[in-house]
Write a protein that holds these residues in place. Sequence first.
Motif, PDB file in Angstrom:
ATOM      1  N   TYR A 147      42.893  31.519  32.052  1.00 31.48           N
ATOM      2  CA  TYR A 147      43.393  31.303  33.415  1.00 31.48           C
ATOM      3  C   TYR A 147      44.225  32.480  33.890  1.00 31.48           C
ATOM      4  N   SER A 148      45.237  32.849  33.112  1.00 36.78           N
ATOM      5  CA  SER A 148      46.116  33.935  33.548  1.00 36.78           C
ATOM      6  C   SER A 148      45.354  35.251  33.653  1.00 36.78           C
ATOM      7  N   ALA A 149      44.380  35.460  32.777  1.00 36.65           N
ATOM      8  CA  ALA A 149      43.593  36.688  32.835  1.00 36.65           C
ATOM      9  C   ALA A 149      42.815  36.782  34.147  1.00 36.65           C
ATOM     10  N   THR A 150      42.262  35.653  34.592  1.00 37.58           N
ATOM     11  CA  THR A 150      41.515  35.690  35.861  1.00 37.58           C
ATOM     12  C   THR A 150      42.439  35.891  37.050  1.00 37.58           C
ATOM     13  N   LYS A 151      43.646  35.378  36.970  1.00 40.01           N
ATOM     14  CA  LYS A 151      44.594  35.599  38.067  1.00 40.01           C
ATOM     15  C   LYS A 151      45.077  37.053  38.083  1.00 40.01           C
ATOM     16  N   ILE A 152      45.221  37.645  36.914  1.00 39.55           N
ATOM     17  CA  ILE A 152      45.541  39.080  36.853  1.00 39.55           C
ATOM     18  C   ILE A 152      44.411  39.872  37.505  1.00 39.55           C
ATOM     19  N   GLY A 153      43.165  39.515  37.184  1.00 34.77           N
ATOM     20  CA  GLY A 153      42.026  40.199  37.783  1.00 34.77           C
ATOM     21  C   GLY A 153      42.009  40.068  39.295  1.00 34.77           C
ATOM     22  N   ALA A 154      42.305  38.868  39.798  1.00 36.17           N
ATOM     23  CA  ALA A 154      42.330  38.642  41.242  1.00 36.17           C
ATOM     24  C   ALA A 154      43.439  39.465  41.905  1.00 36.17           C
ATOM     25  N   ASP A 155      44.595  39.529  41.266  1.00 36.90           N
ATOM     26  CA  ASP A 155      45.707  40.328  41.809  1.00 36.90           C
ATOM     27  C   ASP A 155      45.332  41.800  41.909  1.00 36.90           C
ATOM     28  N   ARG A 156      44.698  42.298  40.865  1.00 33.52           N
ATOM     29  CA  ARG A 156      44.351  43.712  40.869  1.00 33.52           C
ATOM     30  C   ARG A 156      43.245  44.014  41.891  1.00 33.52           C
ATOM     31  N   LEU A 157      42.338  43.082  42.107  1.00 32.69           N
ATOM     32  CA  LEU A 157      41.356  43.248  43.167  1.00 32.69           C
ATOM     33  C   LEU A 157      42.048  43.340  44.526  1.00 32.69           C
ATOM     34  N   ALA A 158      43.003  42.436  44.756  1.00 31.03           N
ATOM     35  CA  ALA A 158      43.727  42.453  46.027  1.00 31.03           C
ATOM     36  C   ALA A 158      44.451  43.781  46.214  1.00 31.03           C
ATOM     37  N   GLU A 159      45.090  44.253  45.149  1.00 33.42           N
ATOM     38  CA  GLU A 159      45.780  45.540  45.209  1.00 33.42           C
ATOM     39  C   GLU A 159      44.799  46.661  45.533  1.00 33.42           C
ATOM     40  N   SER A 160      43.623  46.619  44.924  1.00 37.22           N
ATOM     41  CA  SER A 160      42.643  47.688  45.130  1.00 37.22           C
ATOM     42  C   SER A 160      42.118  47.705  46.561  1.00 37.22           C
ATOM     43  N   PHE A 161      41.963  46.536  47.170  1.00 37.42           N
ATOM     44  CA  PHE A 161      41.488  46.499  48.554  1.00 37.42           C
ATOM     45  C   PHE A 161      42.546  47.033  49.513  1.00 37.42           C
ATOM     46  N   PHE A 162      43.807  46.818  49.193  1.00 39.96           N
ATOM     47  CA  PHE A 162      44.863  47.406  50.025  1.00 39.96           C
ATOM     48  C   PHE A 162      44.847  48.929  49.897  1.00 39.96           C
ATOM     49  N   LYS A 163      44.734  49.403  48.673  1.00 40.66           N
ATOM     50  CA  LYS A 163      44.806  50.854  48.455  1.00 40.66           C
ATOM     51  C   LYS A 163      43.521  51.574  48.854  1.00 40.66           C
ATOM     52  N   SER A 164      42.385  50.924  48.686  1.00 45.33           N
ATOM     53  CA  SER A 164      41.113  51.578  48.986  1.00 45.33           C
ATOM     54  C   SER A 164      40.704  51.457  50.456  1.00 45.33           C
ATOM     55  N   PHE A 165      40.986  50.288  51.042  1.00 39.19           N
ATOM     56  CA  PHE A 165      40.469  50.009  52.384  1.00 39.19           C
ATOM     57  C   PHE A 165      41.551  49.634  53.391  1.00 39.19           C
ATOM     58  N   GLU A 166      42.828  49.655  52.945  1.00 40.87           N
ATOM     59  CA  GLU A 166      43.956  49.268  53.794  1.00 40.87           C
ATOM     60  C   GLU A 166      43.830  47.828  54.282  1.00 40.87           C
ATOM     61  N   THR A 167      43.195  46.986  53.495  1.00 46.45           N
ATOM     62  CA  THR A 167      43.154  45.557  53.810  1.00 46.45           C
ATOM     63  C   THR A 167      44.586  45.027  53.730  1.00 46.45           C
TER      64      THR A 167
END
Length: 332
Positions: free
Chosen positions: A152-172
């Motif tokens: 569970y926690s591993a998938t939430k870490i993955g989701a957090d890092r995806l969100a971070e990447s969309f902010f940094k890559s696409f300014e979402t």
Amino acid sequence: MKISNKKILVTGADGFIGSHLVQSLLDRGYDVRAFVFYNSFNSWGWLDTLSPERIRSLDVFLGDVRDPNGVTKAMEGCSVVFHLAALIAIPFSYHSPDSYVDTNIKGTLNVLQAARRLGTERVIVTSTSEVYGTAQYAPIDERHPSQGQSPYSATKIGADRLAESFFKSFETPVIIARPFNTYGPRQSARAVIPTVITQLLSGVKNLQLGDLSPTRDFNFVRDTVEGFIALAECDKAVGEEVNIATGVEHTIADVANFLISEINPEVKIISDEQRMRPDASEVFRLIGDNKKITTLTDWRPIHDLHTGLRATVDWFRVPENFLRYKAWLYNI
């Protein structure tokens, strides 16, 4: 950014925190679309417990966060998205990790992809204090390392890092909201507080629990919801991950003993092996640093643990609420 004049989508609106968030937004008069999990019973989860007038006025979208087409359709016309839909039970993640990857990681990816395509003005992605694992230092601030101590926690870490990447890559315009252990009315019996309350109200002589030593930073659900709303309106929180925490820790034993004193002081606690997590998976200490959210916003927790627990017990004492739970079962 004020969200009062925006169309707002809440994923996971049928769940515990999601239903409280929807209710709070509606109480403010906001325009809300509730994304609930499609099912053959046409159940809207906890939203079904709202008043008949409110239920009829709800804009409800039935779908599955794992489906990118449905997610995009649900987000059309919405300026703000609170993304709460997730699988959360840690023991269930031990034997069904694939479903957690599909829901928590892919579901979040679907929201982020749709937000990028649609130009959504704000996306609040729900994290969890479980991403930190057992505290390496306390209180835990947002710089604390992530530790995947359960699927569970591993998938939430993955989701957090995806969100971070969309902010940094696409300014979402993403905000990662990280509530610590939320409790209150409507919470699933997979969590410890409803487990204790439902067992006690069912009249047991022996309260069955797992490890009593771990500590948690408990947030009453109304405080958590106010934290979500405060972050959504905070421009400086965009691109940040922010704890929603009280900064106070309590052991599971403290909570159980207080509830015993409130409901039935004659009850004894016994250890149940099936409720014990593997040692390396158990998170033994969680206490959050809330300096970031209290600096960025005016949010402050207003319920102490005992006040919140009493309000939760009062809700469970209502027969129509208590009868929704299977107190004789160990819920994973």
